[in-house]
Write a protein that holds these residues in place. Structure first.
Motif, PDB file in Angstrom:
ATOM      1  N   LEU A 149       3.516   6.990   7.619  1.00  0.00           N
ATOM      2  CA  LEU A 149       4.167   7.185   6.318  1.00  0.00           C
ATOM      3  C   LEU A 149       3.129   7.457   5.233  1.00  0.00           C
ATOM      4  CD1 LEU A 149       6.694   7.293   4.604  1.00  0.00           C
ATOM      5  CD2 LEU A 149       6.572   4.809   4.373  1.00  0.00           C
ATOM      6  N   GLU A 150       2.015   6.749   5.257  1.00  0.00           N
ATOM      7  CA  GLU A 150       0.964   6.993   4.274  1.00  0.00           C
ATOM      8  C   GLU A 150       0.425   8.411   4.401  1.00  0.00           C
ATOM      9  OE1 GLU A 150      -2.073   4.027   4.549  1.00  0.00           O
ATOM     10  OE2 GLU A 150      -0.724   2.409   3.962  1.00  0.00           O
ATOM     11  N   ARG A 151       0.228   8.888   5.627  1.00  0.00           N
ATOM     12  CA  ARG A 151      -0.258  10.258   5.831  1.00  0.00           C
ATOM     13  C   ARG A 151       0.769  11.281   5.349  1.00  0.00           C
ATOM     14  NH1 ARG A 151      -1.806  10.129  11.942  1.00  0.00           N
ATOM     15  NH2 ARG A 151      -1.685  12.369  11.668  1.00  0.00           N
ATOM     16  N   GLN A 152       2.041  11.014   5.631  1.00  0.00           N
ATOM     17  CA  GLN A 152       3.096  11.936   5.185  1.00  0.00           C
ATOM     18  C   GLN A 152       3.158  11.982   3.657  1.00  0.00           C
ATOM     19  OE1 GLN A 152       6.584  10.382   7.094  1.00  0.00           O
ATOM     20  NE2 GLN A 152       5.919  11.018   9.138  1.00  0.00           N
ATOM     21  N   LEU A 153       3.091  10.823   3.027  1.00  0.00           N
ATOM     22  CA  LEU A 153       3.141  10.779   1.564  1.00  0.00           C
ATOM     23  C   LEU A 153       1.913  11.450   0.952  1.00  0.00           C
ATOM     24  CD1 LEU A 153       4.508   7.151   1.070  1.00  0.00           C
ATOM     25  CD2 LEU A 153       5.744   9.294   0.707  1.00  0.00           C
TER      26      LEU A 153
ATOM     27  N   ALA B 123       0.837  -1.209   0.000  1.00  0.00           N
ATOM     28  CA  ALA B 123       0.000   0.000   0.000  1.00  0.00           C
ATOM     29  C   ALA B 123       0.869   1.256   0.000  1.00  0.00           C
ATOM     30  CB  ALA B 123      -0.931  -0.004   1.209  1.00  0.00           C
ATOM     31  N   VAL B 124       1.932   1.219   0.774  1.00  0.00           N
ATOM     32  CA  VAL B 124       2.846   2.364   0.835  1.00  0.00           C
ATOM     33  C   VAL B 124       3.603   2.487  -0.487  1.00  0.00           C
ATOM     34  CG1 VAL B 124       4.874   3.296   2.006  1.00  0.00           C
ATOM     35  CG2 VAL B 124       3.058   2.240   3.342  1.00  0.00           C
ATOM     36  N   ARG B 125       3.970   1.364  -1.071  1.00  0.00           N
ATOM     37  CA  ARG B 125       4.692   1.384  -2.350  1.00  0.00           C
ATOM     38  C   ARG B 125       3.841   2.065  -3.424  1.00  0.00           C
ATOM     39  NH1 ARG B 125       9.638   1.393  -3.561  1.00  0.00           N
ATOM     40  NH2 ARG B 125      10.075  -0.306  -2.158  1.00  0.00           N
ATOM     41  N   GLU B 126       2.526   1.847  -3.404  1.00  0.00           N
ATOM     42  CA  GLU B 126       1.637   2.499  -4.372  1.00  0.00           C
ATOM     43  C   GLU B 126       1.638   4.013  -4.175  1.00  0.00           C
ATOM     44  OE1 GLU B 126      -2.314   0.890  -4.379  1.00  0.00           O
ATOM     45  OE2 GLU B 126      -1.563  -1.180  -4.441  1.00  0.00           O
ATOM     46  N   ARG B 127       1.575   4.446  -2.923  1.00  0.00           N
ATOM     47  CA  ARG B 127       1.603   5.896  -2.638  1.00  0.00           C
ATOM     48  C   ARG B 127       2.923   6.502  -3.085  1.00  0.00           C
ATOM     49  NH1 ARG B 127      -2.795   8.609   0.063  1.00  0.00           N
ATOM     50  NH2 ARG B 127      -4.026   6.996   1.006  1.00  0.00           N
ATOM     51  N   VAL B 128       4.019   5.786  -2.830  1.00  0.00           N
ATOM     52  CA  VAL B 128       5.333   6.276  -3.249  1.00  0.00           C
ATOM     53  C   VAL B 128       5.388   6.379  -4.770  1.00  0.00           C
ATOM     54  CG1 VAL B 128       7.784   5.654  -3.372  1.00  0.00           C
ATOM     55  CG2 VAL B 128       6.585   5.502  -1.204  1.00  0.00           C
TER      56      VAL B 128
ATOM     57  N   ASP C  28       5.617   9.609  -9.683  1.00  0.00           N
ATOM     58  CA  ASP C  28       5.107   9.968 -11.010  1.00  0.00           C
ATOM     59  C   ASP C  28       4.764  11.452 -11.088  1.00  0.00           C
ATOM     60  OD1 ASP C  28       5.419   7.358 -11.805  1.00  0.00           O
ATOM     61  OD2 ASP C  28       3.295   6.821 -11.530  1.00  0.00           O
ATOM     62  N   LEU C  29       4.142  11.959 -10.036  1.00  0.00           N
ATOM     63  CA  LEU C  29       3.774  13.377 -10.021  1.00  0.00           C
ATOM     64  C   LEU C  29       5.019  14.266 -10.010  1.00  0.00           C
ATOM     65  CD1 LEU C  29       1.622  15.552  -9.909  1.00  0.00           C
ATOM     66  CD2 LEU C  29       1.516  15.239  -7.432  1.00  0.00           C
ATOM     67  N   LEU C  30       6.005  13.907  -9.179  1.00  0.00           N
ATOM     68  CA  LEU C  30       7.238  14.696  -9.129  1.00  0.00           C
ATOM     69  C   LEU C  30       7.984  14.635 -10.447  1.00  0.00           C
ATOM     70  CD1 LEU C  30       8.542  13.841  -5.531  1.00  0.00           C
ATOM     71  CD2 LEU C  30       7.569  16.008  -6.312  1.00  0.00           C
TER      72      LEU C  30
ATOM     73  N   ALA D  21      10.946  11.002   5.505  1.00  0.00           N
ATOM     74  CA  ALA D  21       9.753  10.218   5.844  1.00  0.00           C
ATOM     75  C   ALA D  21      10.014   8.728   5.699  1.00  0.00           C
ATOM     76  CB  ALA D  21       8.586  10.649   4.958  1.00  0.00           C
ATOM     77  N   VAL D  22      10.640   8.323   4.602  1.00  0.00           N
ATOM     78  CA  VAL D  22      10.906   6.902   4.367  1.00  0.00           C
ATOM     79  C   VAL D  22      11.937   6.377   5.357  1.00  0.00           C
ATOM     80  CG1 VAL D  22      11.796   5.243   2.683  1.00  0.00           C
ATOM     81  CG2 VAL D  22      10.203   7.024   1.957  1.00  0.00           C
ATOM     82  N   ASP D  23      12.986   7.155   5.594  1.00  0.00           N
ATOM     83  CA  ASP D  23      14.015   6.712   6.534  1.00  0.00           C
ATOM     84  C   ASP D  23      13.448   6.575   7.945  1.00  0.00           C
ATOM     85  OD1 ASP D  23      16.844   6.110   7.175  1.00  0.00           O
ATOM     86  OD2 ASP D  23      16.672   7.947   8.377  1.00  0.00           O
ATOM     87  N   THR D  24      12.613   7.505   8.352  1.00  0.00           N
ATOM     88  CA  THR D  24      11.988   7.415   9.670  1.00  0.00           C
ATOM     89  C   THR D  24      11.102   6.178   9.749  1.00  0.00           C
ATOM     90  OG1 THR D  24      12.013   9.814   9.843  1.00  0.00           O
ATOM     91  CG2 THR D  24      10.566   8.643  11.354  1.00  0.00           C
ATOM     92  N   PHE D  25      10.385   5.882   8.669  1.00  0.00           N
ATOM     93  CA  PHE D  25       9.551   4.676   8.634  1.00  0.00           C
ATOM     94  C   PHE D  25      10.402   3.431   8.808  1.00  0.00           C
ATOM     95  CE2 PHE D  25       8.301   1.135   5.890  1.00  0.00           C
ATOM     96  CZ  PHE D  25       7.180   0.702   6.570  1.00  0.00           C
ATOM     97  N   VAL D  26      11.506   3.354   8.072  1.00  0.00           N
ATOM     98  CA  VAL D  26      12.365   2.169   8.142  1.00  0.00           C
ATOM     99  C   VAL D  26      12.907   1.985   9.557  1.00  0.00           C
ATOM    100  CG1 VAL D  26      14.527   1.177   7.319  1.00  0.00           C
ATOM    101  CG2 VAL D  26      12.947   2.218   5.706  1.00  0.00           C
ATOM    102  N   ARG D  27      13.335   3.054  10.173  1.00  0.00           N
ATOM    103  CA  ARG D  27      13.876   2.960  11.535  1.00  0.00           C
ATOM    104  C   ARG D  27      12.779   2.617  12.544  1.00  0.00           C
ATOM    105  NH1 ARG D  27      18.998   5.715  11.999  1.00  0.00           N
ATOM    106  NH2 ARG D  27      19.558   6.569   9.979  1.00  0.00           N
TER     107      ARG D  27
END
Length: 196
Positions: free
Chosen positions: A158-162, A93-98, A103-105, A134-140
């Motif tokens: 992470l989903e909310r941040q993305l 689910a997070v991979r889809e948001r990423v 794509d937008l960026l 955001a991603v690094d904080t999620f991983v940790r």
């Protein structure tokens, strides 16, 4: 070395060149005999007066990189970010948001779109700071959440941040869309009025 640079800068300065021109005028007076026996004092006084009345030196304005150069650097950083995101283990689910955000960026960083410094700043902050953090904080945090059961899953944060970052980038996309629509309307109006 610093003294010789300082002397060279003064030799090329407006003050020195104006003083030299006035000193030459004093030397011309001396050659005609108008300055009399005090001609060295007249030449020195005219040089000093010329140096005093000359406008001060202005430093050159700094040469900062233009928007195109900044975009090129940002595109390189975005490619680095994409490599990092490809290596990080993320839930589907997070991979889809990423992927949506990427794509937008990527679309916004395409040549010919962003030219406003404020929009460029928002994109640079997202690429260089917000997304990696955001991603690094999620991983940790994910590692710690495995150790402490019952904690709120870090995926939600992470989903909310993305989502917030995507909304921020969407605002830029909407502004660009509005600007292009206005440009098209203006051109249509121009062509219609030209043919009347």
């Amino acid at each position: 070395m610093a003294t010789s640079n300082r002397l060279l800068r003064y030799a090329e300065s407006r003050k020195n060149l104006t003083g030299c021109a006035c000193g030459l005028a004093g030397l011309a007076l001396a050659l005609t005999g108008a300055a009399g026996p005090l001609w060295p004092v007249v030449v020195a006084a005219l040089y000093g007066a010329g140096a005093l009345i000359a406008p001060p030196e202005r430093p050159d304005t700094p040469d900062f990189p233009g928007v195109d150069e900044q975009l090129d650097a940002l595109r390189e950083d975005f490619a680095t970010l994409r490599g990092y995101l490809a290596e990080v283990e993320l839930p589907p689910a997070v991979r889809e948001r990423v992927a949506e955000l990427e794509d937008l960026l990527e679309a916004l960083l395409a040549p010919g779109w962003v030219s406003d410094p404020e929009q460029l700043h928002v994109l640079a902050r997202a690429v260089r700071q917000d997304v990696p953090e955001a991603v690094d904080t999620f991983v940790r945090t994910r590692w710690w959440s495995r150790v402490t059961p019952g904690a709120e899953p870090p995926e939600r944060h992470l989903e909310r941040q993305l989502a917030a970052l995507r909304d921020e980038a969407s605002v830029i996309a909407d502004e660009l869309h509005e600007a292009e629509a206005l440009r098209q309307q203006t051109h249509t109006r121009y062509l219609e009025e030209r043919n009347r």
